[in-house]
Write a protein that holds these residues in place. Structure first.
Motif, PDB file in Angstrom:
ATOM      1  N   LEU A  95      30.808 -10.716 -22.659  1.00  9.48           N
ATOM      2  CA  LEU A  95      31.721 -11.328 -21.707  1.00  9.48           C
ATOM      3  C   LEU A  95      31.142 -12.553 -21.090  1.00  9.48           C
ATOM      4  N   GLY A  96      30.029 -12.687 -21.040  1.00 12.28           N
ATOM      5  CA  GLY A  96      29.225 -13.949 -20.473  1.00 12.28           C
ATOM      6  C   GLY A  96      29.217 -15.202 -21.402  1.00 12.28           C
ATOM      7  N   GLU A  97      29.471 -14.680 -22.509  1.00 13.13           N
ATOM      8  CA  GLU A  97      29.710 -15.845 -23.542  1.00 13.13           C
ATOM      9  C   GLU A  97      31.027 -16.571 -23.230  1.00 13.13           C
ATOM     10  N   GLN A  98      32.036 -15.460 -23.128  1.00 14.40           N
ATOM     11  CA  GLN A  98      33.475 -15.744 -23.005  1.00 14.40           C
ATOM     12  C   GLN A  98      33.816 -16.508 -21.518  1.00 14.40           C
ATOM     13  N   ALA A  99      33.010 -16.293 -20.615  1.00 17.24           N
ATOM     14  CA  ALA A  99      33.030 -16.987 -19.209  1.00 17.24           C
ATOM     15  C   ALA A  99      32.667 -18.373 -19.751  1.00 17.24           C
ATOM     16  N   LYS A 100      31.643 -18.468 -20.077  1.00 18.26           N
ATOM     17  CA  LYS A 100      30.889 -19.860 -20.233  1.00 18.26           C
ATOM     18  C   LYS A 100      32.038 -20.824 -21.174  1.00 18.26           C
ATOM     19  N   ALA A 101      32.529 -20.147 -22.110  1.00 11.51           N
ATOM     20  CA  ALA A 101      33.479 -20.930 -23.010  1.00 11.51           C
ATOM     21  C   ALA A 101      34.800 -21.363 -22.132  1.00 11.51           C
ATOM     22  N   GLY A 102      34.829 -20.555 -21.155  1.00 14.21           N
ATOM     23  CA  GLY A 102      35.981 -20.945 -20.323  1.00 14.21           C
ATOM     24  C   GLY A 102      35.705 -21.714 -19.246  1.00 14.21           C
ATOM     25  N   CYS A 103      34.476 -22.172 -19.158  1.00  7.76           N
ATOM     26  CA  CYS A 103      34.159 -23.203 -17.924  1.00  7.76           C
ATOM     27  C   CYS A 103      33.944 -24.599 -18.570  1.00  7.76           C
ATOM     28  N   VAL A 104      34.276 -24.931 -19.913  1.00 11.81           N
ATOM     29  CA  VAL A 104      33.723 -26.146 -20.395  1.00 11.81           C
ATOM     30  C   VAL A 104      34.315 -27.332 -19.557  1.00 11.81           C
ATOM     31  N   ASN A 105      35.697 -27.283 -19.218  1.00 12.03           N
ATOM     32  CA  ASN A 105      36.350 -28.349 -18.571  1.00 12.03           C
ATOM     33  C   ASN A 105      35.687 -28.598 -17.176  1.00 12.03           C
ATOM     34  N   GLU A 106      35.458 -27.242 -16.237  1.00 18.32           N
ATOM     35  CA  GLU A 106      34.948 -27.188 -15.296  1.00 18.32           C
ATOM     36  C   GLU A 106      33.520 -27.903 -15.100  1.00 18.32           C
ATOM     37  N   PHE A 107      32.797 -27.390 -16.041  1.00 21.90           N
ATOM     38  CA  PHE A 107      31.391 -28.321 -16.214  1.00 21.90           C
ATOM     39  C   PHE A 107      31.543 -29.538 -16.236  1.00 21.90           C
ATOM     40  N   ARG A 108      32.385 -30.138 -17.249  1.00 17.52           N
ATOM     41  CA  ARG A 108      32.175 -31.280 -17.417  1.00 17.52           C
ATOM     42  C   ARG A 108      32.682 -32.269 -16.083  1.00 17.52           C
ATOM     43  N   ARG A 109      33.562 -31.608 -15.377  1.00 17.24           N
ATOM     44  CA  ARG A 109      33.801 -32.026 -14.019  1.00 17.24           C
ATOM     45  C   ARG A 109      32.710 -32.128 -13.131  1.00 17.24           C
ATOM     46  N   ILE A 110      32.001 -31.101 -13.231  1.00 15.03           N
ATOM     47  CA  ILE A 110      30.700 -30.869 -12.183  1.00 15.03           C
ATOM     48  C   ILE A 110      29.729 -32.097 -12.616  1.00 15.03           C
ATOM     49  N   ASP A 111      29.718 -32.503 -13.864  1.00 11.33           N
ATOM     50  CA  ASP A 111      28.621 -33.286 -14.397  1.00 11.33           C
ATOM     51  C   ASP A 111      29.066 -34.648 -14.183  1.00 11.33           C
ATOM     52  N   ASP A 112      30.085 -34.786 -14.132  1.00  7.14           N
ATOM     53  CA  ASP A 112      30.785 -36.215 -13.638  1.00  7.14           C
ATOM     54  C   ASP A 112      30.487 -36.533 -12.109  1.00  7.14           C
ATOM     55  N   ILE A 113      30.621 -35.645 -11.226  1.00 10.12           N
ATOM     56  CA  ILE A 113      30.312 -35.772  -9.752  1.00 10.12           C
ATOM     57  C   ILE A 113      28.763 -35.789  -9.683  1.00 10.12           C
ATOM     58  N   ALA A 114      28.052 -35.136 -10.088  1.00  9.33           N
ATOM     59  CA  ALA A 114      26.461 -34.942 -10.248  1.00  9.33           C
ATOM     60  C   ALA A 114      26.072 -36.448 -10.612  1.00  9.33           C
ATOM     61  N   ARG A 115      26.554 -36.929 -11.773  1.00 13.72           N
ATOM     62  CA  ARG A 115      26.370 -38.129 -12.295  1.00 13.72           C
ATOM     63  C   ARG A 115      26.513 -39.484 -11.255  1.00 13.72           C
ATOM     64  N   TYR A 116      27.714 -39.232 -10.383  1.00 13.92           N
ATOM     65  CA  TYR A 116      27.930 -40.316  -9.652  1.00 13.92           C
ATOM     66  C   TYR A 116      27.053 -40.077  -8.461  1.00 13.92           C
ATOM     67  N   ASN A 117      26.873 -39.073  -7.887  1.00 17.31           N
ATOM     68  CA  ASN A 117      26.076 -38.958  -6.700  1.00 17.31           C
ATOM     69  C   ASN A 117      24.649 -39.056  -6.933  1.00 17.31           C
ATOM     70  N   GLN A 118      24.077 -38.817  -8.350  1.00 17.43           N
ATOM     71  CA  GLN A 118      22.544 -39.214  -8.393  1.00 17.43           C
ATOM     72  C   GLN A 118      22.561 -40.747  -8.452  1.00 17.43           C
ATOM     73  N   GLN A 119      23.493 -41.410  -8.846  1.00 16.91           N
ATOM     74  CA  GLN A 119      23.540 -42.945  -8.885  1.00 16.91           C
ATOM     75  C   GLN A 119      23.490 -43.475  -7.429  1.00 16.91           C
ATOM     76  N   LYS A 120      24.344 -42.782  -6.621  1.00 18.28           N
ATOM     77  CA  LYS A 120      24.453 -43.163  -5.242  1.00 18.28           C
ATOM     78  C   LYS A 120      22.937 -43.136  -4.411  1.00 18.28           C
ATOM     79  N   VAL A 121      22.422 -41.747  -4.708  1.00 19.96           N
ATOM     80  CA  VAL A 121      21.045 -41.471  -4.248  1.00 19.96           C
ATOM     81  C   VAL A 121      20.171 -42.552  -4.754  1.00 19.96           C
ATOM     82  N   LEU A 122      20.039 -42.787  -5.827  1.00 17.00           N
ATOM     83  CA  LEU A 122      19.075 -43.380  -6.568  1.00 17.00           C
ATOM     84  C   LEU A 122      19.111 -45.033  -5.810  1.00 17.00           C
ATOM     85  N   SER A 123      20.476 -45.291  -5.843  1.00 18.74           N
ATOM     86  CA  SER A 123      20.841 -46.878  -5.342  1.00 18.74           C
ATOM     87  C   SER A 123      20.284 -46.977  -3.800  1.00 18.74           C
TER      88      SER A 123
END
Length: 422
Positions: free
Chosen positions: A13-41
């Motif tokens: 069930l956990g593996e099925q849940a992770k497979a269903g979160c791929v798009n959400e994880f991609r969106r989260i990584d995009d936001i984290a990348r942006y904010n990390q650049q903002k903080v570093l700047s």
């Protein structure tokens, strides 16, 4: 996961849940990348150096590290100025300093998001808790109830602001111990626009706890005048051992600084006592750690959705904070969940949490938090008052891989007690 004894059906069930979160994880990584650049700047812009990471004692006059950190943090939040100090003892303390800084006797405060979080009730002096509260100083409090869908009632807010003068319009971004939606930055913009349209001189203050770095923008960038929060939540990155922040308009931050220390002294004093390195490191790590916490919340939502439970927000909803609510239905499930989460924690995994009275709360509360910093909500934890609808509020996760284990451990505990069936 050979180190942990999880039921094979639960692992599937956990593996099925992770497979269903791929798009959400991609969106989260995009936001984290942006904010990390903002903080570093912001670090680079303000010339952070080893000399800023040292120790000051006594009054803390001319503490370059403290002052530079506050400029860095202001840039990260889109603020004119900020106070970021280890001697804010909690989020509630930080919010209290901000409210006492903004409000004077006989001023009026309007909460736009219904009843605020439990621990703020005593600060406001409502429900009979008034010793030393704002009510003791003559501050008048009012609130606008939420609509049936859990969002602020903008028309009712505008009507009230048109009829009465309010010094502060207060917004609580996160849901607290409720099931209403947490507010996105865009939701907060609508509220700010409504307030400024009707009452442009009213200060808009946002309790930003649990929301920092979850989106690309912060409330100050859409019209809020002041925000406040805790460093053992999002912006401390799991490294800050204590503390809080206030950020926003420079004149308002100065008012709060006078309440933090003393009128006429304000921000000029306050020794760092060697905490500067941890606060800098925590802020630098925060965008990534927040992203990991949001991933953990999304995974938990998907896992328990698939197991037949109602969750809010849902796994594929856009997130406004790191909190995940799971409606478990009864006290036995609530206790089993928290005990399982505790068993999957890096610290005090052997401890068994039980419901108990807690200062600031009207019901017994159960809390699971095997954290390196006591009470740190950015580390994986779960808590809930024992009352209907017996929902648990899950938050945090310093990294997704350990967060996943903690969530599975909570589900395993429910499974072993015959509460969860697969």
């Amino acid at each position: 996961m050979s180190f942990f004894k999880f039921d094979e059906k639960l692992l599937a069930l956990g593996e099925q849940a992770k497979a269903g979160c791929v798009n959400e994880f991609r969106r989260i990584d995009d936001i984290a990348r942006y904010n990390q650049q903002k903080v570093l700047s912001a670090f680079i812009k303000n010339g952070v150096s080893e000399s800023h990471l040292g120790v000051s004692t006594g009054y803390g006059y001319d503490d370059r590290g403290r002052d530079t950190l506050e400029r860095v943090f202001a840039d990260c939040m889109g603020a004119e100025d900020s106070l970021i100090r280890h001697n804010f003892v909690s989020g509630t303390h930080t919010l209290t300093v901000a409210l006492f800084g903004l409000l004077r006797p006989n001023d009026r405060m309007l909460c736009l998001t219904g009843r605020p979080y439990d621990t703020l009730i005593g600060v406001l002096g409502i429900d009979g808790h008034s010793d030393g509260s704002l009510a003791d100083y003559g501050v008048k409090y009012n609130q606008i109830e939420l609509t049936s869908d859990g969002y602020p009632d903008i028309e009712a807010i505008k009507k009230e602001l048109a009829a009465n003068t309010y010094k502060v319009a207060y917004i609580q971004r996160s849901r607290g111990y409720s099931l209403r939606p947490s507010l996105s930055v865009n939701d907060i913009k609508k509220l700010c626009d409504a307030v400024k349209e009707v009452s442009p001189d009213t200060y808009i203050m946002v309790d930003n706890c649990y929301g920092e770095f979850v989106e690309k923008n912060e409330p100050l960038q859409v019209g809020a005048d002041l925000i406040a929060g805790s460093l053992i939540k999002n912006p401390g990155g799991g490294i800050a051992p204590t503390g809080g922040y206030i950020a926003g308009r420079a004149d308002l931050v100065e008012k709060c600084a006078y309440r933090l220390t003393a009128p006429g002294v304000g921000r000029e004093v306050g020794a760092s006592l060697g905490h500067s390195r941890e606060l800098y490191m925590g802020l630098f790590s925060a965008p990534h750690v927040v992203g990991e916490a949001v991933k953990t919340a999304v995974f938990a939502a998907k896992l328990f959705e698939n197991a037949g439970y109602a969750v809010t927000p849902k796994a594929n909803d856009i997130r406004a904070d790191i909190i995940q609510s799971i409606l478990l239905g009864n006290s036995e499930a609530l206790v089993a969940f928290c005990q399982g989460l505790q068993a999957g924690s890096p610290v005090d995994s052997f401890a068994v949490p039980y419901p108990a009275p807690m200062p600031g709360y009207d019901n017994d509360v159960i809390m699971a938090a095997g954290a390196f910093t006591l009470g740190a909500s950015i580390e994986l934890s779960a808590d809930a008052p024992l009352r209907e609808p017996y929902a648990v509020w899950l938050q945090g996760g310093l990294n997704f891989h350990s967060g996943e284990i903690g969530v599975l451990s909570a589900a395993q505990s429910m499974l072993e007690k015959g509460i969860l069936t697969l």
